[in-house]
Design a protein around this motif. Structure first.
Motif, PDB file in Angstrom:
ATOM      1  N   TYR A 135       0.852  -1.188   0.000  1.00  0.00           N
ATOM      2  CA  TYR A 135       0.000   0.000   0.000  1.00  0.00           C
ATOM      3  C   TYR A 135       0.888   1.239   0.000  1.00  0.00           C
ATOM      4  CZ  TYR A 135      -3.933  -3.026   1.244  1.00  0.00           C
ATOM      5  OH  TYR A 135      -4.901  -3.998   1.255  1.00  0.00           O
ATOM      6  N   VAL A 136       0.744   2.054  -1.030  1.00  0.00           N
ATOM      7  CA  VAL A 136       1.497   3.308  -1.131  1.00  0.00           C
ATOM      8  C   VAL A 136       0.546   4.423  -0.706  1.00  0.00           C
ATOM      9  CG1 VAL A 136       2.814   4.822  -2.646  1.00  0.00           C
ATOM     10  CG2 VAL A 136       2.857   2.352  -3.014  1.00  0.00           C
ATOM     11  N   SER A 160       0.716  -7.624   4.309  1.00  0.00           N
ATOM     12  CA  SER A 160       0.833  -6.503   3.388  1.00  0.00           C
ATOM     13  C   SER A 160       1.628  -5.410   4.082  1.00  0.00           C
ATOM     14  CB  SER A 160      -0.559  -5.974   3.008  1.00  0.00           C
ATOM     15  OG  SER A 160      -1.258  -6.915   2.225  1.00  0.00           O
ATOM     16  N   ILE A 161       2.168  -4.487   3.300  1.00  0.00           N
ATOM     17  CA  ILE A 161       3.045  -3.459   3.865  1.00  0.00           C
ATOM     18  C   ILE A 161       2.521  -2.081   3.491  1.00  0.00           C
ATOM     19  CG2 ILE A 161       5.401  -2.548   3.929  1.00  0.00           C
ATOM     20  CD1 ILE A 161       6.345  -5.346   3.125  1.00  0.00           C
ATOM     21  N   VAL A 162       2.404  -1.214   4.492  1.00  0.00           N
ATOM     22  CA  VAL A 162       2.008   0.171   4.270  1.00  0.00           C
ATOM     23  C   VAL A 162       3.264   1.030   4.274  1.00  0.00           C
ATOM     24  CG1 VAL A 162       0.677   2.132   5.122  1.00  0.00           C
ATOM     25  CG2 VAL A 162      -0.211  -0.192   5.409  1.00  0.00           C
ATOM     26  N   GLY A 199       7.315  -8.839  -6.705  1.00  0.00           N
ATOM     27  CA  GLY A 199       6.168  -9.202  -7.513  1.00  0.00           C
ATOM     28  C   GLY A 199       4.836  -8.859  -6.875  1.00  0.00           C
ATOM     29  N   ALA A 200       4.863  -8.164  -5.731  1.00  0.00           N
ATOM     30  CA  ALA A 200       3.622  -7.818  -5.035  1.00  0.00           C
ATOM     31  C   ALA A 200       2.882  -6.694  -5.760  1.00  0.00           C
ATOM     32  CB  ALA A 200       3.935  -7.380  -3.599  1.00  0.00           C
ATOM     33  N   MET A 201       1.559  -6.764  -5.759  1.00  0.00           N
ATOM     34  CA  MET A 201       0.736  -5.735  -6.364  1.00  0.00           C
ATOM     35  C   MET A 201       0.842  -4.435  -5.547  1.00  0.00           C
ATOM     36  SD  MET A 201      -0.882  -7.100  -9.035  1.00  0.00           S
ATOM     37  CE  MET A 201      -2.510  -6.391  -9.316  1.00  0.00           C
ATOM     38  N   VAL A 202       0.597  -3.324  -6.224  1.00  0.00           N
ATOM     39  CA  VAL A 202       0.673  -2.008  -5.587  1.00  0.00           C
ATOM     40  C   VAL A 202      -0.730  -1.403  -5.537  1.00  0.00           C
ATOM     41  CG1 VAL A 202       1.569   0.344  -5.778  1.00  0.00           C
ATOM     42  CG2 VAL A 202       3.020  -1.613  -6.383  1.00  0.00           C
ATOM     43  N   VAL A 203      -1.120  -0.932  -4.354  1.00  0.00           N
ATOM     44  CA  VAL A 203      -2.419  -0.272  -4.186  1.00  0.00           C
ATOM     45  C   VAL A 203      -2.179   1.156  -3.695  1.00  0.00           C
ATOM     46  CG1 VAL A 203      -4.648  -0.269  -2.994  1.00  0.00           C
ATOM     47  CG2 VAL A 203      -3.570  -2.453  -3.633  1.00  0.00           C
ATOM     48  N   CYS A 228       1.626   6.377  -9.239  1.00  0.00           N
ATOM     49  CA  CYS A 228       1.124   6.472  -7.866  1.00  0.00           C
ATOM     50  C   CYS A 228       1.109   7.923  -7.390  1.00  0.00           C
ATOM     51  CB  CYS A 228       1.981   5.622  -6.926  1.00  0.00           C
ATOM     52  SG  CYS A 228       1.744   3.842  -7.135  1.00  0.00           S
ATOM     53  N   TYR A 229       2.174   8.655  -7.725  1.00  0.00           N
ATOM     54  CA  TYR A 229       2.258  10.063  -7.327  1.00  0.00           C
ATOM     55  C   TYR A 229       1.083  10.858  -7.908  1.00  0.00           C
ATOM     56  CZ  TYR A 229       4.018  14.828  -6.894  1.00  0.00           C
ATOM     57  OH  TYR A 229       4.143  16.175  -6.597  1.00  0.00           O
ATOM     58  N   GLN A 230       0.828  10.679  -9.185  1.00  0.00           N
ATOM     59  CA  GLN A 230      -0.232  11.436  -9.837  1.00  0.00           C
ATOM     60  C   GLN A 230      -1.609  11.007  -9.335  1.00  0.00           C
ATOM     61  OE1 GLN A 230       0.022  14.054 -11.682  1.00  0.00           O
ATOM     62  NE2 GLN A 230       2.232  14.037 -11.927  1.00  0.00           N
TER      63      GLN A 230
END
Length: 247
Positions: free
Chosen positions: A85-86, A156-158, A186-190, A234-236
């Motif tokens: 999680y970003v 999961s990682i925040v 390979g983990a998905m990014v949310v 992600c930034y945008q």
């Protein structure tokens, strides 16, 4: 008019004092329980139970004492599998609510927090990833190493890509640590956006009543984009969403 305004602010400060006492008691009890579970070396799923309870009860305390609620958008984008999680970082609010809203997460956080009696030991027990922000390269390598281990264990990682809390209206560039971890594992990014700073200041001050909007973006595969492209995406997305919800 001044008398009414003064009375209103007095009420707001009183409810905040009550909330702080409530959280201190809650944190002491549940952090102690977490430490005990850690000493017993129980599975991470069990060690996280007090953190989830703490998060949920604190969130209810925010509603009851501070009149601060949360509206969640994009819950359909949440994944069952471990992911990265970003998240925008505007206040302490997001560090409070995530354990109760998300399934089995840990945080990348500043290692100074581990020095807080009992609470710091509790953070260790739930497999947080502490970093020294003054040693950027060492911290980067540590997040990659420990992050992969946490993801393999089912967590999961925040990660807060700005590296620290950012005042409302400021949009510094993101560090690439979160995306590099996702790419290498390979983990998905949310991507996660919210406007908590509008109500909960990033420094000591009065927490205002209202509704925090928390928005989860669609998960992105790290194989679809390069590190720079995914970081920029992600930034945008996050900052455009923050502006749209008034944060």
């Amino acid at each position: 008019m001044n008398l009414m305004k003064g009375l209103w602010y007095g009420i707001l400060w009183l409810r905040q004092i009550i909330f702080v006492v409530y959280v201190l008691v809650l944190t002491t009890v549940l952090a102690t329980l977490t430490v005990v579970l850690g000493i017993l070396r129980l599975p991470i799923g069990i060690r996280l139970i007090p953190a989830k309870v703490w998060s949920i009860l604190t969130r209810w305390g925010l509603v009851i004492f501070l009149w601060l609620r949360v509206k969640t958008e994009g819950q359909e984008n949440l994944l069952k599998e471990p992911c990265v999680y970003v998240c925008k970082h505007q206040s302490s609010w997001e560090t409070v609510v995530f354990h109760g809203l998300l399934n089995n997460v840990c945080f990348v956080l500043k290692e100074e927090l581990l020095k807080i009696p009992v609470f710091g030991q509790g953070l260790k027990a739930v497999d947080s990833i502490p970093i020294d922000r003054k040693q950027s390269l060492k911290s980067f390598k540590k997040v990659l190493q420990m992050g992969k281990e946490r993801l393999k264990s089912g967590l999961s990682i925040v990660i807060f890509p700005e590296g620290t809390r950012v005042p409302v209206g400021q949009y510094p560039k993101f560090h690439k640590t979160a995306i590099t971890l996702a790419k290498s594992s390979g983990a998905m990014v949310v991507p996660v956006a919210h406007n908590s700073g509008k109500f909960w200041p990033n420094k000591a001050g009065l927490i205002k009543p209202g509704i925090v909007t928390l928005s989860f973006g669609q998960a992105v595969s790290p194989s679809d984009l390069g590190v720079d492209e995914l970081n920029e995406y992600c930034y945008q997305w996050i900052n455009d969403k923050v502006k749209a919800i008034g944060g």
